[in-house]
Write a protein that holds these residues in place. Structure first.
Motif, PDB file in Angstrom:
ATOM      1  N   THR A  35      -0.170  -9.934  -7.438  1.00  0.00           N
ATOM      2  CA  THR A  35      -0.512  -9.502  -6.087  1.00  0.00           C
ATOM      3  C   THR A  35       0.712  -9.377  -5.202  1.00  0.00           C
ATOM      4  O   THR A  35       0.668  -8.703  -4.189  1.00  0.00           O
ATOM      5  N   VAL A  36       1.820 -10.042  -5.560  1.00  0.00           N
ATOM      6  CA  VAL A  36       3.029  -9.958  -4.740  1.00  0.00           C
ATOM      7  C   VAL A  36       4.190  -9.303  -5.461  1.00  0.00           C
ATOM      8  O   VAL A  36       5.225  -9.075  -4.873  1.00  0.00           O
ATOM      9  N   ASN A  37       4.046  -8.987  -6.737  1.00  0.00           N
ATOM     10  CA  ASN A  37       5.133  -8.379  -7.494  1.00  0.00           C
ATOM     11  C   ASN A  37       5.223  -6.895  -7.148  1.00  0.00           C
ATOM     12  O   ASN A  37       4.316  -6.135  -7.444  1.00  0.00           O
ATOM     13  N   PRO A  38       6.328  -6.439  -6.515  1.00  0.00           N
ATOM     14  CA  PRO A  38       6.411  -5.053  -6.097  1.00  0.00           C
ATOM     15  C   PRO A  38       6.405  -4.066  -7.264  1.00  0.00           C
ATOM     16  O   PRO A  38       5.974  -2.936  -7.109  1.00  0.00           O
ATOM     17  N   SER A  39       6.840  -4.473  -8.450  1.00  0.00           N
ATOM     18  CA  SER A  39       6.857  -3.546  -9.576  1.00  0.00           C
ATOM     19  C   SER A  39       5.453  -3.267 -10.098  1.00  0.00           C
ATOM     20  O   SER A  39       5.224  -2.256 -10.753  1.00  0.00           O
ATOM     21  N   SER A  40       4.506  -4.156  -9.798  1.00  0.00           N
ATOM     22  CA  SER A  40       3.139  -3.939 -10.262  1.00  0.00           C
ATOM     23  C   SER A  40       2.236  -3.380  -9.170  1.00  0.00           C
ATOM     24  O   SER A  40       1.049  -3.246  -9.363  1.00  0.00           O
ATOM     25  N   TRP A  41       2.802  -3.047  -8.014  1.00  0.00           N
ATOM     26  CA  TRP A  41       2.021  -2.545  -6.896  1.00  0.00           C
ATOM     27  C   TRP A  41       1.469  -1.174  -7.231  1.00  0.00           C
ATOM     28  O   TRP A  41       2.177  -0.300  -7.707  1.00  0.00           O
ATOM     29  N   ASN A  42       0.205  -1.006  -6.997  1.00  0.00           N
ATOM     30  CA  ASN A  42      -0.460   0.255  -7.287  1.00  0.00           C
ATOM     31  C   ASN A  42      -1.124   0.739  -6.011  1.00  0.00           C
ATOM     32  O   ASN A  42      -2.015   0.082  -5.494  1.00  0.00           O
ATOM     33  N   PRO A  43      -0.680   1.879  -5.470  1.00  0.00           N
ATOM     34  CA  PRO A  43      -1.249   2.330  -4.202  1.00  0.00           C
ATOM     35  C   PRO A  43      -2.734   2.646  -4.283  1.00  0.00           C
ATOM     36  O   PRO A  43      -3.415   2.680  -3.267  1.00  0.00           O
ATOM     37  N   GLU A  44      -3.280   2.866  -5.478  1.00  0.00           N
ATOM     38  CA  GLU A  44      -4.706   3.158  -5.610  1.00  0.00           C
ATOM     39  C   GLU A  44      -5.570   1.933  -5.335  1.00  0.00           C
ATOM     40  O   GLU A  44      -6.742   2.054  -5.034  1.00  0.00           O
ATOM     41  N   ASN A  45      -4.960   0.726  -5.450  1.00  0.00           N
ATOM     42  CA  ASN A  45      -5.723  -0.503  -5.247  1.00  0.00           C
ATOM     43  C   ASN A  45      -5.742  -0.957  -3.791  1.00  0.00           C
ATOM     44  O   ASN A  45      -6.413  -1.912  -3.454  1.00  0.00           O
ATOM     45  N   VAL A  46      -4.998  -0.306  -2.931  1.00  0.00           N
ATOM     46  CA  VAL A  46      -4.897  -0.727  -1.542  1.00  0.00           C
ATOM     47  C   VAL A  46      -6.088  -0.178  -0.758  1.00  0.00           C
ATOM     48  O   VAL A  46      -6.406   0.997  -0.850  1.00  0.00           O
ATOM     49  N   GLU A  47      -6.719  -1.060   0.022  1.00  0.00           N
ATOM     50  CA  GLU A  47      -7.835  -0.606   0.847  1.00  0.00           C
ATOM     51  C   GLU A  47      -7.307   0.296   1.948  1.00  0.00           C
ATOM     52  O   GLU A  47      -6.234   0.085   2.483  1.00  0.00           O
ATOM     53  N   GLY A  48      -8.077   1.300   2.310  1.00  0.00           N
ATOM     54  CA  GLY A  48      -7.663   2.229   3.346  1.00  0.00           C
ATOM     55  C   GLY A  48      -6.465   3.043   2.920  1.00  0.00           C
ATOM     56  O   GLY A  48      -5.589   3.322   3.712  1.00  0.00           O
ATOM     57  N   ARG A  49      -6.404   3.367   1.651  1.00  0.00           N
ATOM     58  CA  ARG A  49      -5.223   4.043   1.109  1.00  0.00           C
ATOM     59  C   ARG A  49      -5.025   5.418   1.750  1.00  0.00           C
ATOM     60  O   ARG A  49      -5.937   6.044   2.233  1.00  0.00           O
ATOM     61  N   VAL A  50      -3.787   5.874   1.687  1.00  0.00           N
ATOM     62  CA  VAL A  50      -3.405   7.154   2.245  1.00  0.00           C
ATOM     63  C   VAL A  50      -3.235   8.125   1.095  1.00  0.00           C
ATOM     64  O   VAL A  50      -2.492   7.870   0.154  1.00  0.00           O
ATOM     65  N   HIS A  51      -3.922   9.264   1.136  1.00  0.00           N
ATOM     66  CA  HIS A  51      -3.859  10.231   0.044  1.00  0.00           C
ATOM     67  C   HIS A  51      -2.721  11.217   0.201  1.00  0.00           C
ATOM     68  O   HIS A  51      -2.261  11.797  -0.754  1.00  0.00           O
ATOM     69  N   GLY A  52      -2.273  11.459   1.375  1.00  0.00           N
ATOM     70  CA  GLY A  52      -1.196  12.402   1.605  1.00  0.00           C
ATOM     71  C   GLY A  52      -0.987  12.610   3.088  1.00  0.00           C
ATOM     72  O   GLY A  52      -1.860  12.323   3.906  1.00  0.00           O
ATOM     73  N   ALA A  53       0.167  13.128   3.424  1.00  0.00           N
ATOM     74  CA  ALA A  53       0.501  13.294   4.837  1.00  0.00           C
ATOM     75  C   ALA A  53      -0.423  14.293   5.514  1.00  0.00           C
ATOM     76  O   ALA A  53      -0.718  14.174   6.696  1.00  0.00           O
ATOM     77  N   LYS A  54      -0.896  15.275   4.786  1.00  0.00           N
ATOM     78  CA  LYS A  54      -1.737  16.314   5.386  1.00  0.00           C
ATOM     79  C   LYS A  54      -3.109  15.771   5.768  1.00  0.00           C
ATOM     80  O   LYS A  54      -3.771  16.312   6.648  1.00  0.00           O
ATOM     81  N   SER A  55      -3.547  14.717   5.103  1.00  0.00           N
ATOM     82  CA  SER A  55      -4.879  14.185   5.372  1.00  0.00           C
ATOM     83  C   SER A  55      -4.887  13.135   6.476  1.00  0.00           C
ATOM     84  O   SER A  55      -5.933  12.571   6.768  1.00  0.00           O
ATOM     85  N   LEU A  56      -3.744  12.865   7.093  1.00  0.00           N
ATOM     86  CA  LEU A  56      -3.668  11.815   8.103  1.00  0.00           C
ATOM     87  C   LEU A  56      -4.018  12.341   9.489  1.00  0.00           C
ATOM     88  O   LEU A  56      -3.412  13.282   9.978  1.00  0.00           O
ATOM     89  N   SER A  57      -4.971  11.709  10.101  1.00  0.00           N
ATOM     90  CA  SER A  57      -5.321  12.030  11.480  1.00  0.00           C
ATOM     91  C   SER A  57      -4.453  11.157  12.396  1.00  0.00           C
ATOM     92  O   SER A  57      -3.854  10.182  11.943  1.00  0.00           O
ATOM     93  N   PRO A  58      -4.389  11.481  13.666  1.00  0.00           N
ATOM     94  CA  PRO A  58      -3.643  10.622  14.596  1.00  0.00           C
ATOM     95  C   PRO A  58      -4.148   9.177  14.601  1.00  0.00           C
ATOM     96  O   PRO A  58      -3.361   8.249  14.747  1.00  0.00           O
ATOM     97  N   ASP A  59      -5.447   8.995  14.415  1.00  0.00           N
ATOM     98  CA  ASP A  59      -5.990   7.630  14.355  1.00  0.00           C
ATOM     99  C   ASP A  59      -5.505   6.891  13.114  1.00  0.00           C
ATOM    100  O   ASP A  59      -5.200   5.699  13.165  1.00  0.00           O
ATOM    101  N   ASP A  60      -5.444   7.619  11.966  1.00  0.00           N
ATOM    102  CA  ASP A  60      -4.914   7.014  10.739  1.00  0.00           C
ATOM    103  C   ASP A  60      -3.462   6.602  10.926  1.00  0.00           C
ATOM    104  O   ASP A  60      -3.049   5.514  10.513  1.00  0.00           O
ATOM    105  N   LEU A  61      -2.676   7.481  11.542  1.00  0.00           N
ATOM    106  CA  LEU A  61      -1.260   7.182  11.776  1.00  0.00           C
ATOM    107  C   LEU A  61      -1.098   5.969  12.683  1.00  0.00           C
ATOM    108  O   LEU A  61      -0.250   5.107  12.440  1.00  0.00           O
ATOM    109  N   ARG A  62      -1.917   5.887  13.728  1.00  0.00           N
ATOM    110  CA  ARG A  62      -1.860   4.747  14.634  1.00  0.00           C
ATOM    111  C   ARG A  62      -2.204   3.454  13.900  1.00  0.00           C
ATOM    112  O   ARG A  62      -1.566   2.416  14.100  1.00  0.00           O
TER     113      ARG A  62
END
Length: 190
Positions: A35-62
């Motif tokens: 859970t703390v090892n950066p080499s095993s970090w998987n962005p798919e497991n993060v809640e509220g994940r970001v799919h790409g810059a184009k899909s970000l609303s101003p609220d998401d960015l905030r």
């Protein structure tokens, strides 16, 4: 508890890790915890994940900016607390950091021709800024000109780059940075 001198040709025989990671390990963090090892970090497991810059609303960015500021402050306050308990040293002449009861004696300080200091490290007590350096940038306020001029540099504010980036994204300025950023300050005389 002092180590022997590590010769210049032996400097790569020893594992080097970031100072904050070493500080956490000495405090009891498990380096094999996934859970703390950066080499095993998987962005798919993060809640509220970001799919790409184009899909970000101003609220998401905030929301991301607020989370980033909170993580920045948590990291810095956590390192401050760990430094009160576990000794850490930084060389006064180079960027070497040592976490533990004694500074190492690897002869890396002043081995390059452009460095005037030649010899062993000159250790001093490490501060939070030595382990988590805040890259400070000029902070442009609404009352400042579009291009900051040298003549007005004493009027302009400063901010850690992380804070500046998050504030530009919509996060609220933490109160401890308001004075540094000179948010309510005067603009430079023209």
């Amino acid at each position: 508890m002092f180590q022997g001198v590590i010769k210049h040709h032996q400097r790569f025989d020893f594992e080097r890790v970031p100072a904050v990671v070493e500080l956490c390990w000495q405090a009891g963090a498990d380096p094999h915890d996934e859970t703390v090892n950066p080499s095993s970090w998987n962005p798919e497991n993060v809640e509220g994940r970001v799919h790409g810059a184009k899909s970000l609303s101003p609220d998401d960015l905030r929301l991301i900016a607020r989370g980033t500021l909170k993580a920045w402050e948590t990291l810095r306050s956590g390192v401050q607390k760990l430094l009160m308990v576990y000794p850490a040293k930084v060389c006064k002449h180079c960027s070497e950091v040592h976490v533990g009861p004694s500074g190492h004696k690897a002869r890396l300080c002043g081995v390059f021709k452009f460095e005037s200091w030649r010899g062993t490290h000159f250790w001093k007590k490490a501060e939070v800024d030595d382990l988590v350096p805040p890259k400070v940038v000029w902070y442009r306020r609404p009352q400042d000109p579009p291009i900051l001029l040298n003549e007005g540099r004493e009027f302009y504010g400063h901010a850690p780059a992380v804070v500046d980036l998050c504030v530009k994204t919509g996060a609220i300025v933490p109160s401890k940075y308001v004075c540094m950023m000179k948010v309510q300050g005067l603009s430079a005389p023209v």
